[in-house]
Design an enzyme around this catalytic site. Structure first.
Site, short mmCIF file in Angstrom:
data_model
loop_
_atom_site.label_atom_id
_atom_site.label_comp_id
_atom_site.label_asym_id
_atom_site.label_seq_id
_atom_site.Cartn_x
_atom_site.Cartn_y
_atom_site.Cartn_z
N LYS A 9 0.82 -1.21 0.00
CA LYS A 9 0.00 0.00 0.00
C LYS A 9 0.86 1.26 0.00
CE LYS A 9 -4.02 -2.19 2.20
NZ LYS A 9 -5.06 -2.06 3.26
N TYR A 49 -12.44 -2.81 -3.72
CA TYR A 49 -13.04 -2.75 -2.37
C TYR A 49 -14.57 -2.75 -2.42
CZ TYR A 49 -8.46 -1.94 -0.15
OH TYR A 49 -7.18 -2.08 0.33
N ARG A 85 -1.74 -14.20 4.18
CA ARG A 85 -2.56 -13.52 5.19
C ARG A 85 -1.92 -13.64 6.59
NH1 ARG A 85 -7.13 -10.38 3.99
NH2 ARG A 85 -8.11 -11.18 5.88
N THR A 91 -5.46 -7.00 10.59
CA THR A 91 -5.74 -5.74 9.89
C THR A 91 -5.16 -4.53 10.63
OG1 THR A 91 -7.79 -6.74 9.09
CG2 THR A 91 -7.61 -4.34 8.91
N ARG A 102 2.51 -6.37 9.01
CA ARG A 102 1.75 -5.23 9.54
C ARG A 102 2.29 -4.78 10.90
NH1 ARG A 102 -4.16 -7.13 7.26
NH2 ARG A 102 -4.23 -5.74 5.46
N ASN A 112 -2.19 0.30 6.51
CA ASN A 112 -1.65 -0.91 7.14
C ASN A 112 -0.76 -1.75 6.23
OD1 ASN A 112 -3.69 -1.80 5.55
ND2 ASN A 112 -4.80 -2.92 7.14
N HIS A 115 -2.04 -5.46 1.41
CA HIS A 115 -3.32 -6.15 1.18
C HIS A 115 -3.01 -7.54 0.66
CE1 HIS A 115 -7.26 -7.17 -0.49
NE2 HIS A 115 -6.57 -7.68 -1.50
O1 CDP Z 1 -7.14 -5.96 4.69
P1 CDP Z 1 -7.92 -6.93 5.55
O2 CDP Z 1 -8.54 -8.05 4.75
O3 CDP Z 1 -7.11 -7.43 6.71
O4 CDP Z 1 -9.10 -6.10 6.22
P2 CDP Z 1 -10.58 -5.76 5.74
O5 CDP Z 1 -11.46 -5.84 6.93
O6 CDP Z 1 -10.95 -6.57 4.54
O7 CDP Z 1 -10.52 -4.23 5.35
C1 CDP Z 1 -9.90 -3.82 4.14
C2 CDP Z 1 -9.06 -2.59 4.43
O8 CDP Z 1 -9.91 -1.52 4.82
C3 CDP Z 1 -8.09 -2.74 5.58
O9 CDP Z 1 -6.89 -3.38 5.21
C4 CDP Z 1 -7.86 -1.30 5.97
O10 CDP Z 1 -6.92 -0.66 5.11
C5 CDP Z 1 -9.23 -0.69 5.74
N1 CDP Z 1 -10.02 -0.59 6.98
C6 CDP Z 1 -10.06 0.62 7.65
O11 CDP Z 1 -9.48 1.60 7.19
N2 CDP Z 1 -10.76 0.72 8.82
C7 CDP Z 1 -11.42 -0.34 9.33
N3 CDP Z 1 -12.11 -0.21 10.45
C8 CDP Z 1 -11.39 -1.58 8.66
C9 CDP Z 1 -10.66 -1.68 7.49
MG MG Z 2 -10.10 -8.03 3.37
#
Ligand code: CDP
Ligand code: MG
Length: 137
Positions: A9, A49, A85, A91, A102, A112, A115
């Site tokens: 990212k 997204y 992952r 996350t 991370r 973070n 992805h």
């Molecule tokens: O990336 P990951 O699959 O771990 O998390 P996700 O729940 O699928 O969310 C996608 C992305 O959205 C995260 O990696 C964060 O960059 C962002 N996000 C955020 O900004 N605030 C949150 N409360 C949850 C996710």
């Molecule tokens: Mg995700």
């Protein structure tokens, strides 16, 4: 062989962590099947997204992801979706295990660092957003 989409990212790219992150994946035994430096456009962000549209963090997430260059890549290897992952970590870096990407490099739970696709269907869908067949090896 199984493939997954990984993004370094804009935060991690700008902070100069790309080399260390790529080296980590290679050291875990994964092969790079595609790679490029690019800007995520709002249109790409909306596709990538799609399942997050409407969430409270969505607009900030798109603002961040489209703000500066990122690296997109396809990694290939045994069980690569699940293992990447795990290597990436939770996350939010506050919850990420020691030694995960991370934990090491994320700024916060939005910026973070990385992805990675979360399932075979997500991987196929996401890879097709970023790479044509001709760009994959
Ligand atoms: O990336 P990951 O699959 O771990 O998390 P996700 O729940 O699928 O969310 C996608 C992305 O959205 C995260 O990696 C964060 O960059 C962002 N996000 C955020 O900004 N605030 C949150 N409360 C949850 C996710
Ligand atoms: Mg995700």
């Amino acid at each position: 062989m199984e493939k997954t989409l990984v993004l370094i990212k804009p935060d991690a790219f700008a902070d100069g962590h790309s080399g260390d992150i790529i080296a980590r994946y290679e050291s875990e035994g994964f092969k790079i099947a595609a790679l490029k430096l690019m800007m995520m456009t709002p249109a790409i962000a909306a596709k990538h997204y799609v399942e997050h549209i409407g969430r409270p963090y969505y607009e900030g997430l798109v603002e961040f992801m489209t703000s500066a260059p990122l690296i997109a890549m396809v990694l290939e290897g045994e069980n690569v979706i699940k293992r990447v992952r795990e290597i990436n970590g939770a996350t939010n870096p506050v919850n990420a295990a020691e030694g995960t990407i991370r934990k090491l490099y994320a700024r916060d739970g939005s910026k973070n660092a990385v992805h990675a696709s979360d399932s075979p269907s997500s991987a196929a869908r996401e890879i097709a957003i970023f790479f044509s067949e001709l760009e994959q090896f």
